[in-house]
Design a protein around this motif. Structure first.
Motif, PDB file in Angstrom:
ATOM      1  N   LEU A 104       0.843  -1.060  -0.030  1.00 60.59           N
ATOM      2  CA  LEU A 104       0.001  -0.055   0.160  1.00 60.59           C
ATOM      3  C   LEU A 104       0.945   1.280  -0.007  1.00 60.59           C
ATOM      4  O   LEU A 104       0.495   2.213  -0.674  1.00 60.59           O
ATOM      5  CB  LEU A 104      -0.869  -0.130   1.331  1.00 60.59           C
ATOM      6  CG  LEU A 104      -1.740   1.189   1.350  1.00 60.59           C
ATOM      7  CD1 LEU A 104      -2.715   1.662   0.268  1.00 60.59           C
ATOM      8  CD2 LEU A 104      -2.565   1.151   2.888  1.00 60.59           C
ATOM      9  N   GLY A 105       2.096   1.318   0.863  1.00 61.98           N
ATOM     10  CA  GLY A 105       2.759   2.410   0.645  1.00 61.98           C
ATOM     11  C   GLY A 105       3.422   2.903  -0.570  1.00 61.98           C
ATOM     12  O   GLY A 105       3.505   3.877  -1.142  1.00 61.98           O
ATOM     13  N   GLU A 106       3.656   1.660  -1.339  1.00 64.53           N
ATOM     14  CA  GLU A 106       4.308   1.847  -2.679  1.00 64.53           C
ATOM     15  C   GLU A 106       3.322   2.222  -3.509  1.00 64.53           C
ATOM     16  O   GLU A 106       3.624   3.231  -4.377  1.00 64.53           O
ATOM     17  CB  GLU A 106       4.884   0.425  -3.087  1.00 64.53           C
ATOM     18  CG  GLU A 106       5.255   0.382  -4.538  1.00 64.53           C
ATOM     19  CD  GLU A 106       5.714  -1.040  -5.344  1.00 64.53           C
ATOM     20  OE1 GLU A 106       5.291  -1.245  -6.252  1.00 64.53           O
ATOM     21  OE2 GLU A 106       6.026  -1.804  -4.448  1.00 64.53           O
ATOM     22  N   ILE A 107       2.216   1.934  -3.461  1.00 62.01           N
ATOM     23  CA  ILE A 107       1.033   2.404  -4.432  1.00 62.01           C
ATOM     24  C   ILE A 107       0.828   4.005  -4.062  1.00 62.01           C
ATOM     25  O   ILE A 107       0.644   4.532  -5.048  1.00 62.01           O
ATOM     26  CB  ILE A 107      -0.447   1.273  -4.053  1.00 62.01           C
ATOM     27  CG1 ILE A 107       0.076  -0.069  -4.808  1.00 62.01           C
ATOM     28  CG2 ILE A 107      -1.292   2.281  -4.823  1.00 62.01           C
ATOM     29  CD1 ILE A 107      -1.060  -1.022  -4.484  1.00 62.01           C
ATOM     30  N   SER A 108       0.650   4.157  -2.831  1.00 64.62           N
ATOM     31  CA  SER A 108       0.155   5.410  -2.507  1.00 64.62           C
ATOM     32  C   SER A 108       1.446   6.481  -2.767  1.00 64.62           C
ATOM     33  O   SER A 108       0.981   7.583  -3.450  1.00 64.62           O
ATOM     34  CB  SER A 108       0.322   5.599  -1.031  1.00 64.62           C
ATOM     35  OG  SER A 108      -0.907   4.886  -0.551  1.00 64.62           O
ATOM     36  N   GLN A 109       2.598   6.137  -2.502  1.00 66.99           N
ATOM     37  CA  GLN A 109       3.716   6.853  -2.810  1.00 66.99           C
ATOM     38  C   GLN A 109       3.683   7.199  -4.474  1.00 66.99           C
ATOM     39  O   GLN A 109       4.059   8.463  -4.744  1.00 66.99           O
ATOM     40  CB  GLN A 109       4.881   6.609  -2.456  1.00 66.99           C
ATOM     41  CG  GLN A 109       6.394   7.095  -2.839  1.00 66.99           C
ATOM     42  CD  GLN A 109       7.493   6.785  -2.371  1.00 66.99           C
ATOM     43  OE1 GLN A 109       7.713   5.119  -1.991  1.00 66.99           O
ATOM     44  NE2 GLN A 109       8.463   7.215  -1.952  1.00 66.99           N
ATOM     45  N   LYS A 110       3.428   6.318  -5.287  1.00 67.72           N
ATOM     46  CA  LYS A 110       3.526   6.302  -6.713  1.00 67.72           C
ATOM     47  C   LYS A 110       2.207   6.868  -7.278  1.00 67.72           C
ATOM     48  O   LYS A 110       2.065   6.838  -8.613  1.00 67.72           O
ATOM     49  CB  LYS A 110       4.221   5.147  -7.229  1.00 67.72           C
ATOM     50  CG  LYS A 110       5.470   4.778  -6.797  1.00 67.72           C
ATOM     51  CD  LYS A 110       6.008   3.449  -7.180  1.00 67.72           C
ATOM     52  CE  LYS A 110       7.392   2.911  -6.754  1.00 67.72           C
ATOM     53  NZ  LYS A 110       8.628   3.986  -7.046  1.00 67.72           N
ATOM     54  N   THR A 111       1.319   7.162  -6.553  1.00 63.62           N
ATOM     55  CA  THR A 111      -0.083   7.491  -7.116  1.00 63.62           C
ATOM     56  C   THR A 111      -0.093   9.120  -7.302  1.00 63.62           C
ATOM     57  O   THR A 111      -0.204  10.001  -6.414  1.00 63.62           O
ATOM     58  CB  THR A 111      -1.234   7.100  -6.239  1.00 63.62           C
ATOM     59  OG1 THR A 111      -1.066   5.733  -6.238  1.00 63.62           O
ATOM     60  CG2 THR A 111      -2.596   7.852  -7.045  1.00 63.62           C
ATOM     61  N   GLN A 112       0.502   9.738  -8.502  1.00 67.45           N
ATOM     62  CA  GLN A 112       0.449  11.123  -8.903  1.00 67.45           C
ATOM     63  C   GLN A 112      -0.207  11.194 -10.121  1.00 67.45           C
ATOM     64  O   GLN A 112      -0.182  10.444 -10.997  1.00 67.45           O
ATOM     65  CB  GLN A 112       1.985  11.418  -8.897  1.00 67.45           C
ATOM     66  CG  GLN A 112       2.818  11.254  -7.663  1.00 67.45           C
ATOM     67  CD  GLN A 112       4.275  11.488  -8.167  1.00 67.45           C
ATOM     68  OE1 GLN A 112       4.513  11.916  -8.980  1.00 67.45           O
ATOM     69  NE2 GLN A 112       4.807  11.220  -6.921  1.00 67.45           N
ATOM     70  N   LEU A 113      -1.077  12.146 -10.074  1.00 66.11           N
ATOM     71  CA  LEU A 113      -1.752  12.734 -11.450  1.00 66.11           C
ATOM     72  C   LEU A 113      -1.428  13.811 -12.187  1.00 66.11           C
ATOM     73  O   LEU A 113      -0.856  14.639 -11.762  1.00 66.11           O
ATOM     74  CB  LEU A 113      -3.316  12.788 -10.934  1.00 66.11           C
ATOM     75  CG  LEU A 113      -4.047  11.673 -10.401  1.00 66.11           C
ATOM     76  CD1 LEU A 113      -5.500  12.135  -9.893  1.00 66.11           C
ATOM     77  CD2 LEU A 113      -4.173  10.630 -11.589  1.00 66.11           C
ATOM     78  N   ASP A 114      -1.381  13.425 -13.500  1.00 62.64           N
ATOM     79  CA  ASP A 114      -0.956  14.830 -14.447  1.00 62.64           C
ATOM     80  C   ASP A 114      -2.397  15.198 -14.966  1.00 62.64           C
ATOM     81  O   ASP A 114      -2.993  14.316 -15.655  1.00 62.64           O
ATOM     82  CB  ASP A 114      -0.326  14.462 -15.366  1.00 62.64           C
ATOM     83  CG  ASP A 114       1.159  14.017 -14.632  1.00 62.64           C
ATOM     84  OD1 ASP A 114       1.454  14.581 -13.696  1.00 62.64           O
ATOM     85  OD2 ASP A 114       2.060  12.998 -15.213  1.00 62.64           O
ATOM     86  N   ARG A 115      -2.828  16.447 -14.911  1.00 60.09           N
ATOM     87  CA  ARG A 115      -3.962  16.900 -15.462  1.00 60.09           C
ATOM     88  C   ARG A 115      -3.809  17.425 -16.847  1.00 60.09           C
ATOM     89  O   ARG A 115      -2.810  18.336 -16.932  1.00 60.09           O
ATOM     90  CB  ARG A 115      -4.737  17.856 -14.809  1.00 60.09           C
ATOM     91  CG  ARG A 115      -6.050  18.479 -15.264  1.00 60.09           C
ATOM     92  CD  ARG A 115      -6.526  19.655 -14.577  1.00 60.09           C
ATOM     93  NE  ARG A 115      -7.990  20.129 -14.937  1.00 60.09           N
ATOM     94  CZ  ARG A 115      -8.741  21.115 -14.407  1.00 60.09           C
ATOM     95  NH1 ARG A 115      -8.467  21.288 -13.088  1.00 60.09           N
ATOM     96  NH2 ARG A 115      -9.690  21.603 -15.064  1.00 60.09           N
ATOM     97  N   VAL A 116      -4.612  17.171 -17.840  1.00 60.48           N
ATOM     98  CA  VAL A 116      -4.251  17.274 -19.245  1.00 60.48           C
ATOM     99  C   VAL A 116      -5.475  18.570 -19.661  1.00 60.48           C
ATOM    100  O   VAL A 116      -6.566  18.486 -19.438  1.00 60.48           O
ATOM    101  CB  VAL A 116      -4.723  16.336 -20.176  1.00 60.48           C
ATOM    102  CG1 VAL A 116      -4.156  16.898 -21.892  1.00 60.48           C
ATOM    103  CG2 VAL A 116      -3.633  15.003 -19.794  1.00 60.48           C
ATOM    104  N   THR A 117      -4.783  19.700 -20.163  1.00 60.77           N
ATOM    105  CA  THR A 117      -5.799  20.701 -20.480  1.00 60.77           C
ATOM    106  C   THR A 117      -6.153  20.922 -22.066  1.00 60.77           C
ATOM    107  O   THR A 117      -5.214  20.438 -22.787  1.00 60.77           O
ATOM    108  CB  THR A 117      -5.338  22.081 -20.154  1.00 60.77           C
ATOM    109  OG1 THR A 117      -3.870  22.198 -20.795  1.00 60.77           O
ATOM    110  CG2 THR A 117      -5.328  22.086 -18.528  1.00 60.77           C
ATOM    111  N   PRO A 118      -7.086  21.266 -22.505  1.00 56.68           N
ATOM    112  CA  PRO A 118      -7.530  21.381 -23.821  1.00 56.68           C
ATOM    113  C   PRO A 118      -6.620  22.201 -24.635  1.00 56.68           C
ATOM    114  O   PRO A 118      -6.201  23.295 -23.917  1.00 56.68           O
ATOM    115  CB  PRO A 118      -8.821  21.747 -24.056  1.00 56.68           C
ATOM    116  CG  PRO A 118      -9.505  21.791 -22.474  1.00 56.68           C
ATOM    117  CD  PRO A 118      -8.471  21.855 -21.619  1.00 56.68           C
TER     118      PRO A 118
END
Length: 236
Positions: free
Chosen positions: A222-236
């Motif tokens: 879980l720690g590995e998953i949480s640490q590597k959960t990063q989001l990049d938002r794409v704009t039009p």
């Protein structure tokens, strides 16, 4: 099947095919989303990971553990239309002999063991229940909805189908794995009132989560998953 209840418009939704005990990177979708939609209304990818995954064998090499499926025209069969043969349970147990970690399944994860060996339901329900048990063990439980229960028009394909699914569950933010960057454009999502977000590339272990649950500490995974959960938002 119970009728789906629309949720508040602020929710984040992930939409993905149901994989058979995928790698930990897949579960970042659960970590990032409020709702997980199982994409089972699409064609079954017979060379994909819906019905199989690699696990370390007794030869200390990755080998395929494969769900037995009824024979049919797999090039035109939807995931939700797959079926198990009567001998599925015995066929899967026979494969267990090749994988040392699976010999600890009952002792290490009794609830998961029951789920893995229960072939009294459809493959879609089987896969969903295994996802539920896995996310429960990891502390990542989220509501799960089947796309086949949303009555999405069959003529909608690819990106348009995803947008309509997100719309039908009342989402405002759509989250996709990094591999979808070449498939989706931000502008159509924006016109539908959705933001398009991609997970960053995953640099963790590629082992099946089933093997890891049976050989590692859940808190560490879980720690590995949480640490590597990063989001990049794409704009039009």
């Amino acid at each position: 099947m119970p009728t789906f209840q629309r949720r508040p418009m602020s929710q984040r939704v992930a939409i993905m095919q149901p994989y058979f005990f995928p790698y930990a990177g897949y579960f970042r979708l659960f970590a990032a989303a409020d709702l997980f939609v199982v994409l089972d209304c699409v064609q079954f990818p017979r060379r994909g990971y819906v019905h199989r995954n690699r696990i370390t064998s007794s030869r200390e090499q990755p080998d395929w553990l494969t769900l037995p499926l009824e024979k049919g025209d797999r090039d035109s069969t939807r995931i939700c239309d797959l079926r198990f043969p009567p001998s599925a349970r015995e066929a899967l147990i026979e494969q267990f002999r090749r994988f040392p970690c699976l010999l600890n399944l009952q002792a290490r994860a009794p609830d998961l063991s029951c789920s893995v060996l229960d072939f009294t339901r459809s493959p879609t329900d089987y896969l969903v229940e295994n996802l539920r048990n896995t996310t429960k063990m990891l502390g990542l439980s989220r509501p799960i909805v089947l796309s086949s229960a949303l009555d999405v028009p069959s003529e909608l394909k690819a990106q348009d189908r995803i947008i309509e699914i997100a719309r039908r569950v009342g989402a405002q933010h759509y989250i996709n794995p990094p591999g979808g960057r070449a498939l989706y454009e931000a502008a159509p999502f924006a016109r539908a009132g959705l933001t398009l977000n991609f997970l960053s590339d995953y640099q963790g272990s590629s082992k099946s989560i089933l093997e890891r649950l049976l050989t590692e500490n859940c808190a560490d995974i879980l720690g590995e998953i949480s640490q590597k959960t990063q989001l990049d938002r794409v704009t039009p």
